[in-house]
Scaffold this active site. Structure first.
Site, short mmCIF file in Angstrom:
data_model
loop_
_atom_site.label_atom_id
_atom_site.label_comp_id
_atom_site.label_asym_id
_atom_site.label_seq_id
_atom_site.Cartn_x
_atom_site.Cartn_y
_atom_site.Cartn_z
N LYS A 285 -2.34 4.45 -3.98
CA LYS A 285 -2.50 5.67 -4.77
C LYS A 285 -1.22 6.48 -4.67
O LYS A 285 -0.74 6.74 -3.58
CB LYS A 285 -3.63 6.51 -4.21
CG LYS A 285 -5.00 6.03 -4.62
CD LYS A 285 -6.05 6.94 -4.06
CE LYS A 285 -6.96 6.13 -3.19
NZ LYS A 285 -8.03 6.82 -2.56
N MET B 105 -9.18 9.06 8.00
CA MET B 105 -9.62 9.56 6.68
C MET B 105 -10.63 10.69 6.81
O MET B 105 -11.65 10.71 6.11
CB MET B 105 -10.25 8.41 5.86
CG MET B 105 -9.27 7.31 5.52
SD MET B 105 -10.04 5.90 4.72
CE MET B 105 -10.56 4.92 6.10
N ASP C 243 0.82 -1.21 0.00
CA ASP C 243 0.00 0.00 0.00
C ASP C 243 0.85 1.26 0.00
O ASP C 243 2.01 1.22 0.39
CB ASP C 243 -0.81 0.04 1.30
CG ASP C 243 -2.21 -0.49 1.11
OD1 ASP C 243 -2.52 -0.93 -0.01
OD2 ASP C 243 -2.96 -0.49 2.09
N1 SAH Z 1 -5.08 0.33 8.22
C1 SAH Z 1 -4.63 1.66 8.59
C2 SAH Z 1 -5.65 2.72 8.24
C3 SAH Z 1 -5.86 2.88 6.76
S1 SAH Z 1 -6.99 4.16 6.38
C4 SAH Z 1 -4.32 1.67 10.08
O1 SAH Z 1 -4.63 0.71 10.78
O2 SAH Z 1 -3.73 2.64 10.55
C5 SAH Z 1 -5.91 5.52 6.10
C6 SAH Z 1 -6.01 6.50 7.24
O3 SAH Z 1 -5.22 6.07 8.34
C7 SAH Z 1 -5.47 7.87 6.91
O4 SAH Z 1 -6.43 8.64 6.22
C8 SAH Z 1 -5.20 8.41 8.28
O5 SAH Z 1 -6.41 8.83 8.89
C9 SAH Z 1 -4.73 7.18 9.02
N2 SAH Z 1 -3.24 7.07 9.05
C10 SAH Z 1 -2.52 6.05 8.60
N3 SAH Z 1 -1.20 6.27 8.82
C11 SAH Z 1 -1.11 7.46 9.44
C12 SAH Z 1 -0.03 8.24 9.95
N4 SAH Z 1 1.23 7.84 9.86
N5 SAH Z 1 -0.32 9.43 10.53
C13 SAH Z 1 -1.59 9.85 10.65
N6 SAH Z 1 -2.64 9.15 10.19
C14 SAH Z 1 -2.42 7.98 9.60
#
Ligand code: SAH
Length: 296
Positions: free
Chosen positions: A87, A201, A65
């Protein structure tokens, strides 16, 4: 995909050392014909689990991803095929069915397939959908959970996701519904039922979300935080209020996690990273202005 960092790339010996350690702990190995759906954590490569590290070093194919830290991919075998399913640069991401199809096809060829996702594959990561596709195709698989942004990202900002004095419950939500709008929640129930809300998100819709919560009775001056690039070198935390959230969020970088609740005040006392990097002074009593303490 962006170029892999070529400084100090892990060697064959490094991969063997990982395998020896995995054997020492009798850990499972990514076998031929299997798919592992693994979390890579929020960003800091050190937050990926040992199983994830070992699988990266062993995989023939890695479907990754956008949110996965590239430095982790440097551990892959030089001959491994690395597929970017995220993306990047404004290009749309491949359709979910295409990704699931790839996992199935590579596994059927007898390859060791690793599906790497940011955070935890089962938290707003569609890991369940991909695993279901593997079940339908009778492909053996393993789930390797990861540290999710909604807990690990908060920890890197010094915000405990739960804290006895502020919130004995927390709700994780997405700010982005299937049709691109905010999801159709029962906002009154969410506002009244959960002292702390952690939104994934949600940067774009933060203003609308805040308005719904205020309408449903949450105080306009309730603490909120936006943590961008959590656990990465360019992490930033913006502390704000529910009333200002929409405006502040529009200026924030992505990925960003948003947290609303009295526990956000604890950042003033527990921002260990800010203290270590910028000499920030930690407040020994960060809840002194909390409405909970002052009305209780
Ligand atoms: N599976 C991932 C989430 C995927 S959805 C998890 O468990 O973290 C993607 C969202 O995750 C982003 O829009 C943001 O809200 C959050 N996110 C993921 N990595 C991040 C990071 N390093 N800092 C802040 N938000 C993060």
């Amino acid at each position: 995909m962006s170029p892999l960092p070529d400084v100090d790339r892990p060697s064959m010996e490094d991969r063997l050392a990982l395998r020896r350690l995995a054997e020492l702990f009798s850990l499972p190995r990514l076998e031929r014909g299997w798919v592992w759906l693994a979390g890579a954590g929020p960003g800091d490569p050190g937050l990926a689990s040992f199983l994830t590290f070992a699988a990266i070093a062993e995989a023939d194919v890695i479907v990754s991803d956008a949110l996965v830290n590239d430095s982790l991919l440097a551990l892959a075998r030089p001959e491994a095929k690395i597929i970017d399913a995220g993306k990047r640069g404004g290009k749309p991401s491949p359709k979910q069915a295409v990704i699931s199809g790839q996992l199935v096809n590579y596994a059927r060829k007898g390859l060791r397939v690793l599906r790497l996702k940011g955070g935890d594959p089962f938290v707003f990561g569609r890991g369940g959908e991909e695993a279901q596709a593997l079940v339908r195709a009778k492909i053996p698989f393993r789930i390797v959970p990861g540290i999710t942004a909604g807990t690990g990202g908060l920890a890197y900002a010094g915000i405990p996701v739960t804290h006895r004095e502020t919130n004995q419950a927390v709700t994780f939500l997405t700010g982005y519904g299937a049709d691109g709008k905010i999801p159709d929640f029962r906002w009154d129930a969410i506002a009244q039922g959960s002292p702390t809300l952690v939104f994934y998100m949600a940067r774009k819709h933060a203003g609308e979300i805040a308005a719904r919560l205020i309408d449903a009775g949450r105080p306009i001056d309730e603490p909120a935080a936006i943590i961008s690039n959590a656990s990465l070198a360019d992490q930033t935390t913006q502390l704000t209020t529910l009333g200002e959230l929409g405006r502040v969020a529009l200026e924030a970088q992505t990925p960003a996690i948003i947290v609303i609740g009295e526990n956000v005040r604890l950042a003033a006392g527990l921002d260990w990273l800010g203290a270590a990097l910028h000499g920030r002074v930690l407040d020994p009593d960060p809840l002194k202005n909390s409405t909970l303490r002052n009305t209780g």
